[in-house]
Design an enzyme around this catalytic site. Structure first.
Site, PDB file in Angstrom:
ATOM      1  N   CYS A   1      80.814  89.294  91.624  1.00 46.23           N
ATOM      2  CA  CYS A   1      80.793  90.179  90.456  1.00 46.23           C
ATOM      3  C   CYS A   1      80.406  91.631  90.711  1.00 46.23           C
ATOM      4  O   CYS A   1      81.176  92.517  90.379  1.00 46.23           O
ATOM      5  CB  CYS A   1      79.932  89.556  89.371  1.00 46.23           C
ATOM      6  SG  CYS A   1      80.735  88.060  88.774  1.00 46.23           S
TER       7      CYS A   1
HETATM    8  P1  NAD Z   1      85.859  80.984  89.084  1.00 44.52           P
HETATM    9  O1  NAD Z   1      86.885  81.505  90.005  1.00 44.52           O
HETATM   10  O2  NAD Z   1      84.707  80.192  89.613  1.00 44.52           O
HETATM   11  O3  NAD Z   1      86.560  80.077  87.969  1.00 44.52           O
HETATM   12  C1  NAD Z   1      87.746  80.405  87.315  1.00 44.52           C
HETATM   13  C2  NAD Z   1      88.480  79.126  86.950  1.00 44.52           C
HETATM   14  O4  NAD Z   1      89.627  79.419  86.172  1.00 44.52           O
HETATM   15  C3  NAD Z   1      88.992  78.312  88.160  1.00 44.52           C
HETATM   16  O5  NAD Z   1      88.483  77.001  88.107  1.00 44.52           O
HETATM   17  C4  NAD Z   1      90.505  78.355  88.007  1.00 44.52           C
HETATM   18  O6  NAD Z   1      91.148  77.169  88.489  1.00 44.52           O
HETATM   19  C5  NAD Z   1      90.666  78.502  86.516  1.00 44.52           C
HETATM   20  N1  NAD Z   1      91.967  79.009  86.076  1.00 44.52           N
HETATM   21  C6  NAD Z   1      92.733  79.985  86.641  1.00 44.52           C
HETATM   22  N2  NAD Z   1      93.855  80.164  85.918  1.00 44.52           N
HETATM   23  C7  NAD Z   1      93.792  79.314  84.881  1.00 44.52           C
HETATM   24  C8  NAD Z   1      94.643  79.040  83.778  1.00 44.52           C
HETATM   25  N3  NAD Z   1      95.800  79.701  83.612  1.00 44.52           N
HETATM   26  N4  NAD Z   1      94.262  78.096  82.896  1.00 44.52           N
HETATM   27  C9  NAD Z   1      93.115  77.423  83.059  1.00 44.52           C
HETATM   28  N5  NAD Z   1      92.265  77.629  84.073  1.00 44.52           N
HETATM   29  C10 NAD Z   1      92.597  78.578  84.975  1.00 44.52           C
HETATM   30  O7  NAD Z   1      85.332  82.257  88.264  1.00 44.52           O
HETATM   31  P2  NAD Z   1      83.860  82.531  87.688  1.00 44.52           P
HETATM   32  O8  NAD Z   1      82.960  82.950  88.790  1.00 44.52           O
HETATM   33  O9  NAD Z   1      83.469  81.424  86.793  1.00 44.52           O
HETATM   34  O10 NAD Z   1      84.149  83.847  86.820  1.00 44.52           O
HETATM   35  C11 NAD Z   1      84.918  83.811  85.657  1.00 44.52           C
HETATM   36  C12 NAD Z   1      84.740  85.109  84.902  1.00 44.52           C
HETATM   37  O11 NAD Z   1      83.377  85.235  84.479  1.00 44.52           O
HETATM   38  C13 NAD Z   1      85.019  86.374  85.721  1.00 44.52           C
HETATM   39  O12 NAD Z   1      85.573  87.338  84.876  1.00 44.52           O
HETATM   40  C14 NAD Z   1      83.654  86.818  86.177  1.00 44.52           C
HETATM   41  O13 NAD Z   1      83.592  88.209  86.420  1.00 44.52           O
HETATM   42  C15 NAD Z   1      82.804  86.461  84.981  1.00 44.52           C
HETATM   43  N6  NAD Z   1      81.389  86.185  85.280  1.00 44.52           N
HETATM   44  C16 NAD Z   1      81.059  85.458  86.381  1.00 44.52           C
HETATM   45  C17 NAD Z   1      79.715  85.184  86.634  1.00 44.52           C
HETATM   46  C18 NAD Z   1      79.298  84.419  87.865  1.00 44.52           C
HETATM   47  O14 NAD Z   1      78.108  84.362  88.141  1.00 44.52           O
HETATM   48  N7  NAD Z   1      80.189  83.808  88.616  1.00 44.52           N
HETATM   49  C19 NAD Z   1      78.738  85.610  85.736  1.00 44.52           C
HETATM   50  C20 NAD Z   1      79.130  86.323  84.597  1.00 44.52           C
HETATM   51  C21 NAD Z   1      80.465  86.609  84.366  1.00 44.52           C
HETATM   52  C1  UGA Z   2      74.983  89.104  88.784  1.00 43.63           C
HETATM   53  C2  UGA Z   2      74.103  89.505  87.597  1.00 43.63           C
HETATM   54  O1  UGA Z   2      72.725  89.410  87.977  1.00 43.63           O
HETATM   55  C3  UGA Z   2      74.359  88.619  86.386  1.00 43.63           C
HETATM   56  O2  UGA Z   2      73.594  89.071  85.272  1.00 43.63           O
HETATM   57  C4  UGA Z   2      75.850  88.691  86.043  1.00 43.63           C
HETATM   58  O3  UGA Z   2      76.156  87.825  84.964  1.00 43.63           O
HETATM   59  C5  UGA Z   2      76.670  88.277  87.264  1.00 43.63           C
HETATM   60  O4  UGA Z   2      76.342  89.144  88.379  1.00 43.63           O
HETATM   61  C6  UGA Z   2      78.133  88.408  87.008  1.00 43.63           C
HETATM   62  O5  UGA Z   2      78.566  89.226  86.223  1.00 43.63           O
HETATM   63  O6  UGA Z   2      78.803  87.645  87.654  1.00 43.63           O
HETATM   64  P1  UGA Z   2      74.905  87.161  90.603  1.00 43.63           P
HETATM   65  O7  UGA Z   2      75.984  87.953  91.274  1.00 43.63           O
HETATM   66  O8  UGA Z   2      75.084  85.711  90.414  1.00 43.63           O
HETATM   67  O9  UGA Z   2      74.612  87.778  89.156  1.00 43.63           O
HETATM   68  O10 UGA Z   2      73.576  87.307  91.443  1.00 43.63           O
HETATM   69  P2  UGA Z   2      72.359  88.354  91.505  1.00 43.63           P
HETATM   70  O11 UGA Z   2      71.103  87.612  91.439  1.00 43.63           O
HETATM   71  O12 UGA Z   2      72.536  89.457  90.542  1.00 43.63           O
HETATM   72  O13 UGA Z   2      72.525  88.923  92.976  1.00 43.63           O
HETATM   73  C7  UGA Z   2      73.666  89.680  93.346  1.00 43.63           C
HETATM   74  C8  UGA Z   2      73.496  90.228  94.741  1.00 43.63           C
HETATM   75  O14 UGA Z   2      72.537  91.264  94.756  1.00 43.63           O
HETATM   76  C9  UGA Z   2      73.014  89.192  95.775  1.00 43.63           C
HETATM   77  O15 UGA Z   2      73.732  89.374  96.972  1.00 43.63           O
HETATM   78  C10 UGA Z   2      71.557  89.538  95.958  1.00 43.63           C
HETATM   79  O16 UGA Z   2      71.068  89.165  97.230  1.00 43.63           O
HETATM   80  C11 UGA Z   2      71.596  91.047  95.798  1.00 43.63           C
HETATM   81  N1  UGA Z   2      70.301  91.632  95.379  1.00 43.63           N
HETATM   82  C12 UGA Z   2      69.747  91.296  94.190  1.00 43.63           C
HETATM   83  C13 UGA Z   2      69.685  92.560  96.199  1.00 43.63           C
HETATM   84  O17 UGA Z   2      70.190  92.895  97.284  1.00 43.63           O
HETATM   85  N2  UGA Z   2      68.505  93.120  95.777  1.00 43.63           N
HETATM   86  C14 UGA Z   2      67.926  92.812  94.593  1.00 43.63           C
HETATM   87  O18 UGA Z   2      66.857  93.381  94.273  1.00 43.63           O
HETATM   88  C15 UGA Z   2      68.560  91.861  93.781  1.00 43.63           C
END
Ligand code: NAD
Ligand code: UGA
Length: 430
Positions: A266
């Site tokens: 992300c």
């Molecule tokens: P991910 O890649 O783990 O999961 C996405 C899923 O969508 C996969 O299982 C894939 O098979 C499925 N998919 C793809 N095309 C599809 C379709 N047409 N119909 C149904 N399913 C389909 O992604 P993620 O890490 O869960 O992230 C999803 C979104 O949430 C992203 O926009 C990301 O930026 C956001 N987000 C992620 C996190 C995080 O910590 N991973 C946190 C906050 C927000």
């Molecule tokens: C981050 C945000 O913290 C979430 O709030 C958000 O929902 C998510 O992205 C997203 O949009 O996907 P995440 O990527 O799971 O979550 O993990 P973090 O704990 O934020 O760490 C991200 C990276 O920053 C890691 O590589 C971590 O080691 C690094 N980090 C974190 C640092 O180098 N220094 C810090 O002080 C904190």
């Protein structure tokens, strides 16, 4: 409420299991039939603490099931969350192909559904996406009218990997950006038994809140790394500096841990997507461009430090402890370890890596390095060691464990070791 989740990855599965824990009936939909089968068998396709047990529990109570059939998911629920991935294109801008494909599929499924349905975008999407891309595609493919036949909202997710379920269930706040009151009210109703403030706004503001949040946290980390790099030259402990700085009530102490920088699916992609969106609207996101540059340079700095200490890394055995982008996760997306191992390979070092959870994933990227069964095994006979992930397990390593090494060079990228144990190491910024 009957809820469907379209896209069952990290966010989708945590959201699905979370809403089921809160008493809703959830249908998780994904195009990946292997994931769907695993979920239905009580296996979490990703490693997340507590998620698999919670999944088994809601399955046994009949509150969750998974399917590959989007029509089944939409027709049997009142609200659908879109949580598919939103990766980067080559130029850093957001790739909306999965979002567009799901919007079309939901539109087609809605065509012959009579009842009102609400579609909520939970994926991270650049401002304007929900109103200008998702909404028109659903209207086009359903032949129905937004605001009348169906509702649309954007509900960003702030969970962290490694704490996904806990964060989903205990958010700091819930942001609901709806096109109208009816859409917002349905989403608000679903969150009524969460103990968090709810902010209601329009979809593009909700989308921008998510980007601003991630961009600010990434900026804090790069800022801490820049200060850390200066402190290192001045022989000042940057962690002590930030301890003092964070006592200012205007500055929160979190996300100031200097080290090898941020990775994950992300921060890197979201900061790049915001830079690209700014460019599209005629603005240069100067600070954010440098946030990325500082982050990337931390990966080079740790390798340079290693070379300074070893002379050359050619033919040297380097133990790399930590492959996941953060602890308590098997996720290696954009992990600093990927680039660092790549650089070491290019310089003909012999890499022996260890991670408690992420080795299988890393084997798919770097299949040609050695993998050890434990940190001790990786350390044995190595000339140098790099620590790249702050796993609890590494904090427990003793002086004796490091004495298994042939050389004495230990470079710390995450501040997990303490000098009190008598281990001689050098920190990247301390
Ligand atoms: P991910 O890649 O783990 O999961 C996405 C899923 O969508 C996969 O299982 C894939 O098979 C499925 N998919 C793809 N095309 C599809 C379709 N047409 N119909 C149904 N399913 C389909 O992604 P993620 O890490 O869960 O992230 C999803 C979104 O949430 C992203 O926009 C990301 O930026 C956001 N987000 C992620 C996190 C995080 O910590 N991973 C946190 C906050 C927000
Ligand atoms: C981050 C945000 O913290 C979430 O709030 C958000 O929902 C998510 O992205 C997203 O949009 O996907 P995440 O990527 O799971 O979550 O993990 P973090 O704990 O934020 O760490 C991200 C990276 O920053 C890691 O590589 C971590 O080691 C690094 N980090 C974190 C640092 O180098 N220094 C810090 O002080 C904190």
């Amino acid at each position: 409420m009957n809820v469907s989740i379209i896209g069952t990855g990290y966010v989708g599965l945590s959201t699905g299991v979370g809403f089921a824990i809160k008493g809703n009936n959830v249908i998780c939909m994904d195009v990946d039939s292997k994931k769907v089968d695993e979920i239905n068998s009580g296996i979490a396709p990703i490693y997340e603490p507590g998620l698999e047990d919670a999944l088994k529990d809601v399955l046994s109570k009949g509150r969750l099931r998974a399917t590959t059939d989007i029509k089944e998911a939409v027709h049997n629920t009142e609200i659908s969350f879109i949580s598919v991935g939103t990766p980067s294109k080559e130029d850093g801008s957001i790739d909306l192909k999965f979002i567009k494909s799901v919007a079309k599929d939901i539109g087609k499924a809605l065509k012959d559904k009579e009842k009102y349905h609400v579609i909520v975008v939970k994926s991270t999407v650049v401002p304007g996406t929900t109103e200008n891309i998702v909404l028109p595609l659903i209207e086009e493919h359903s032949g129905k009218k937004a605001g009348k036949d169906f509702g649309i909202a954007m509900n960003p997710e702030f969970l962290r990997e490694g704490k996904a379920l806990e964060d989903f269930l205990n958010p700091d706040r819930i942001v609901i950006g709806g096109i109208d009151k009816d859409s917002c009210n349905v989403v608000r109703d679903l969150y009524k038994n969460f103990n968090a403030p709810i902010m209601v706004t329009n979809p593009r503001t909700a989308e921008m809140i998510k980007y601003t949040n991630n961009a600010f946290l990434a900026t804090k980390i790069s800022f801490a790394n820049e200060i850390g790099n200066i402190c290192k030259q001045l022989k000042i402990d940057t962690y002590e500096v930030f301890k003092g700085v964070s006592m200012d009530h205007r500055i929160s102490p979190h996300f100031f841990n200097a080290g090898v920088g941020f990775g994950g699916s992300c921060f890197p992609k979201d900061v790049k997507a915001l830079v690209a969106k700014a460019k599209e609207v005629g603005r240069e996101a100067k600070i954010l461009k440098d946030v990325i540059k500082v982050n990337e340079s931390q990966r080079r700095i740790i390798v340079e430090m290693l070379e300074n200490r070893l002379g050359s890394v050619k033919g040297k055995r380097i133990a790399v402890l930590g492959l996941a982008f953060k602890p308590d996760s098997d996720d290696i997306r954009e992990s600093p370890a990927i680039d660092i191992i790549g650089m070491l390979k290019n310089k003909h070092a012999i890499v022996c890596a260890y991670d408690p959870k992420a080795m299988e994933n890393m084997k798919r990227v770097h299949g040609d390095i050695e993998y050890a069964k434990s940190a001790k095994e990786a350390l044995k006979d190595s000339d140098a060691c790099l620590i790249l992930t702050d796993w609890e397990e590494f904090k427990k390593l003793s002086k004796d464990d490091f004495e298994l090494m042939r050389g004495k060079v230990i470079i710390e990228g995450r501040r997990v070791l303490s000098k009190e144990k008598g281990i001689e190491f050098e920190g990247i910024c301390w």
